[in-house]
Every structure is written in C-alpha cells, then in structure tokens.
Design a protein around this motif. Sequence first.
Motif, PDB file in Angstrom:
ATOM      1  N   ASP A  33      59.408  54.309  37.873  1.00  0.00           N
ATOM      2  CA  ASP A  33      58.886  53.699  36.659  1.00  0.00           C
ATOM      3  C   ASP A  33      58.587  52.227  36.935  1.00  0.00           C
ATOM      4  N   VAL A  34      57.514  52.004  37.680  1.00  0.00           N
ATOM      5  CA  VAL A  34      57.124  50.662  38.078  1.00  0.00           C
ATOM      6  C   VAL A  34      55.715  50.414  37.557  1.00  0.00           C
ATOM      7  N   PRO A  35      55.496  49.316  36.889  1.00  0.00           N
ATOM      8  CA  PRO A  35      54.145  49.062  36.379  1.00  0.00           C
ATOM      9  C   PRO A  35      53.151  48.845  37.522  1.00  0.00           C
ATOM     10  N   LEU A  36      51.901  49.152  37.238  1.00  0.00           N
ATOM     11  CA  LEU A  36      50.843  48.890  38.199  1.00  0.00           C
ATOM     12  C   LEU A  36      50.617  47.390  38.295  1.00  0.00           C
ATOM     13  N   PRO A  37      50.270  46.912  39.472  1.00  0.00           N
ATOM     14  CA  PRO A  37      49.944  45.486  39.591  1.00  0.00           C
ATOM     15  C   PRO A  37      48.721  45.154  38.731  1.00  0.00           C
ATOM     16  N   ASP A  38      48.611  43.896  38.350  1.00  0.00           N
ATOM     17  CA  ASP A  38      47.434  43.475  37.597  1.00  0.00           C
ATOM     18  C   ASP A  38      46.723  42.320  38.286  1.00  0.00           C
ATOM     19  N   GLY A  39      47.043  42.115  39.543  1.00  0.00           N
ATOM     20  CA  GLY A  39      46.405  41.066  40.312  1.00  0.00           C
ATOM     21  C   GLY A  39      46.743  41.208  41.783  1.00  0.00           C
ATOM     22  N   LEU A  40      46.266  40.275  42.548  1.00  0.00           N
ATOM     23  CA  LEU A  40      46.482  40.285  43.988  1.00  0.00           C
ATOM     24  C   LEU A  40      47.945  39.980  44.313  1.00  0.00           C
ATOM     25  N   HIS A  41      48.513  40.704  45.270  1.00  0.00           N
ATOM     26  CA  HIS A  41      49.877  40.453  45.734  1.00  0.00           C
ATOM     27  C   HIS A  41      49.959  39.008  46.233  1.00  0.00           C
ATOM     28  N   PRO A  42      51.047  38.288  45.941  1.00  0.00           N
ATOM     29  CA  PRO A  42      51.145  36.873  46.324  1.00  0.00           C
ATOM     30  C   PRO A  42      50.923  36.614  47.822  1.00  0.00           C
ATOM     31  N   THR A  43      51.453  37.471  48.678  1.00  0.00           N
ATOM     32  CA  THR A  43      51.265  37.280  50.124  1.00  0.00           C
ATOM     33  C   THR A  43      49.806  37.462  50.502  1.00  0.00           C
ATOM     34  N   VAL A  44      49.154  38.460  49.932  1.00  0.00           N
ATOM     35  CA  VAL A  44      47.741  38.708  50.219  1.00  0.00           C
ATOM     36  C   VAL A  44      46.908  37.532  49.712  1.00  0.00           C
ATOM     37  N   ALA A  45      47.237  37.013  48.530  1.00  0.00           N
ATOM     38  CA  ALA A  45      46.512  35.857  47.985  1.00  0.00           C
ATOM     39  C   ALA A  45      46.668  34.647  48.900  1.00  0.00           C
ATOM     40  N   LEU A  46      47.883  34.413  49.379  1.00  0.00           N
ATOM     41  CA  LEU A  46      48.132  33.291  50.289  1.00  0.00           C
ATOM     42  C   LEU A  46      47.321  33.449  51.579  1.00  0.00           C
ATOM     43  N   LYS A  47      47.348  34.644  52.149  1.00  0.00           N
ATOM     44  CA  LYS A  47      46.623  34.893  53.401  1.00  0.00           C
ATOM     45  C   LYS A  47      45.112  34.849  53.188  1.00  0.00           C
ATOM     46  N   ARG A  48      44.648  35.273  52.021  1.00  0.00           N
ATOM     47  CA  ARG A  48      43.224  35.160  51.682  1.00  0.00           C
ATOM     48  C   ARG A  48      42.800  33.690  51.717  1.00  0.00           C
ATOM     49  N   ASP A  49      43.599  32.840  51.082  1.00  0.00           N
ATOM     50  CA  ASP A  49      43.278  31.420  51.043  1.00  0.00           C
ATOM     51  C   ASP A  49      43.327  30.800  52.441  1.00  0.00           C
ATOM     52  N   GLU A  50      44.295  31.223  53.259  1.00  0.00           N
ATOM     53  CA  GLU A  50      44.374  30.746  54.641  1.00  0.00           C
ATOM     54  C   GLU A  50      43.139  31.182  55.425  1.00  0.00           C
ATOM     55  N   LEU A  51      42.703  32.412  55.215  1.00  0.00           N
ATOM     56  CA  LEU A  51      41.513  32.918  55.892  1.00  0.00           C
ATOM     57  C   LEU A  51      40.290  32.055  55.573  1.00  0.00           C
ATOM     58  N   VAL A  52      40.089  31.784  54.305  1.00  0.00           N
ATOM     59  CA  VAL A  52      38.941  30.964  53.885  1.00  0.00           C
ATOM     60  C   VAL A  52      39.036  29.571  54.506  1.00  0.00           C
ATOM     61  N   SER A  53      40.224  28.991  54.498  1.00  0.00           N
ATOM     62  CA  SER A  53      40.431  27.645  55.041  1.00  0.00           C
ATOM     63  C   SER A  53      40.234  27.593  56.562  1.00  0.00           C
ATOM     64  N   LEU A  54      40.837  28.546  57.270  1.00  0.00           N
ATOM     65  CA  LEU A  54      40.717  28.557  58.732  1.00  0.00           C
ATOM     66  C   LEU A  54      39.279  28.823  59.179  1.00  0.00           C
ATOM     67  N   ALA A  55      38.573  29.664  58.426  1.00  0.00           N
ATOM     68  CA  ALA A  55      37.157  29.906  58.740  1.00  0.00           C
ATOM     69  C   ALA A  55      36.350  28.631  58.492  1.00  0.00           C
ATOM     70  N   ALA A  56      36.643  27.932  57.403  1.00  0.00           N
ATOM     71  CA  ALA A  56      35.932  26.681  57.095  1.00  0.00           C
ATOM     72  C   ALA A  56      36.152  25.650  58.198  1.00  0.00           C
ATOM     73  N   ASP A  57      37.363  25.638  58.783  1.00  0.00           N
ATOM     74  CA  ASP A  57      37.641  24.727  59.893  1.00  0.00           C
ATOM     75  C   ASP A  57      36.732  24.999  61.086  1.00  0.00           C
ATOM     76  N   LYS A  58      36.213  26.232  61.176  1.00  0.00           N
ATOM     77  CA  LYS A  58      35.295  26.601  62.263  1.00  0.00           C
ATOM     78  C   LYS A  58      33.833  26.515  61.822  1.00  0.00           C
ATOM     79  N   GLY A  59      33.597  25.985  60.626  1.00  0.00           N
ATOM     80  CA  GLY A  59      32.234  25.857  60.125  1.00  0.00           C
ATOM     81  C   GLY A  59      31.679  27.143  59.531  1.00  0.00           C
ATOM     82  N   ILE A  60      32.556  28.034  59.073  1.00  0.00           N
ATOM     83  CA  ILE A  60      32.138  29.310  58.501  1.00  0.00           C
ATOM     84  C   ILE A  60      32.563  29.347  57.038  1.00  0.00           C
ATOM     85  N   GLN A  61      31.605  29.613  56.158  1.00  0.00           N
ATOM     86  CA  GLN A  61      31.928  29.743  54.741  1.00  0.00           C
ATOM     87  C   GLN A  61      32.127  31.213  54.413  1.00  0.00           C
ATOM     88  N   VAL A  62      33.351  31.576  54.075  1.00  0.00           N
ATOM     89  CA  VAL A  62      33.693  32.941  53.685  1.00  0.00           C
ATOM     90  C   VAL A  62      33.657  33.016  52.160  1.00  0.00           C
TER      91      VAL A  62
END
Length: 178
Positions: A33-62
């Motif tokens: 009896d666990v509710p369904l998530p209603d948003g991105l998992h915190p770890t996935v959200a953190l890693k998503r933001d890191e991905l965008v930032s690290l790509a930007a450091d290489k001159g890539i806009q994600v």
Amino acid sequence: MKIAKTFRLLVVLLILFTVGLLIYQYSTVPKEDVPLPDGLHPTVALKRDELVSLAADKGIQVVITADFRSYEEQNRLYEQGRSTAGNIVTNAKGGESYHNYGLAIDFALMTIDGQVVWDMEYDGNGNGTPDWDEVVSIAKDLGFSWGGDWRNFKDYPHFQMNFGLSISELQRGKRPPE
C-alpha cells in the motif's frame, strides 16, 4: 518396473504442482500500500541536473524533454500511432515505464541557433565527437542506463535509474530509497 514408472510420474507431477504453486503465489503477491510517485525521484532529479551542467561545461546544451509521466500521460503516448495520429513512440502502457515511477528522463540537444534536435551526429562544440555520444557517456558515468543499449526497442533519447527494481516490482509497490 511399473512401480518405477509410477514413482517417476508422481515426482514429475509433484514438481509441476510446486512450480504452478510458486507461479500462482508470485502472481498474486499483494501490492504494498504505497502511493504512486507524483514527480521525479530526488536522486534522478539531482543526476539530471548534474548531466545538464556537466554537458554545458563541454559546450553542449542538453534539453530535458520528459521526466516523470503519469499513467494517463503514458497511455496517451502509447495510443499515438495506434488509435491516434502520429508515429509510435513507446511500447509501454501506463505503469509499464520507468517514467511512471519518476526514474527516467528523455533528452535532446539544442543547437547553437536554438533548435531542439535529436541528431545523434551533431557536433555543436566542434571537438570531433558527436555531442550525443558525449552526453550518453556523461549520463552513464552518473549512473544512468541508456535506452540505446537495449536489445529490442532502441530508445536513444532515454536514460533511467532503476535502483535494481523491475517494472513488476514497482507495479507491486516497491520503491527505491530516497
């Protein structure tokens, strides 16, 4: 000889019964009896933001084109190319995608002139390596698995973190730790 055949038959029947019982029990395991998530998992959200930032450091806009998706949204996407107009973009119905549990993101690239593209050969930073390949490498280093590595349905713009959980386990209410 007749006793040996009867004994073997009983052993086979016992094995089949046991396997059937295990399958029945596994398929009828009550959902937690666990509710369904209603948003991105915190770890996935953190890693998503890191991905965008690290790509930007290489001159890539994600550009993140999708992340959490409700069952209803997933079902609408599933119907695309089947009962509604457009191309088929997913084989997953609502509840069958890691997006539905906040564990997946989709991405595209933004060109220098501001266009959003899914061009896997585009080299906007001009270093001789396709930006797509660089983004995939960064994402894998961050712990994402890539849909382009799948055997059957290749999903090149897709990254996910399943935390060792299958879709079946997620459907039964298991959730990764936060």
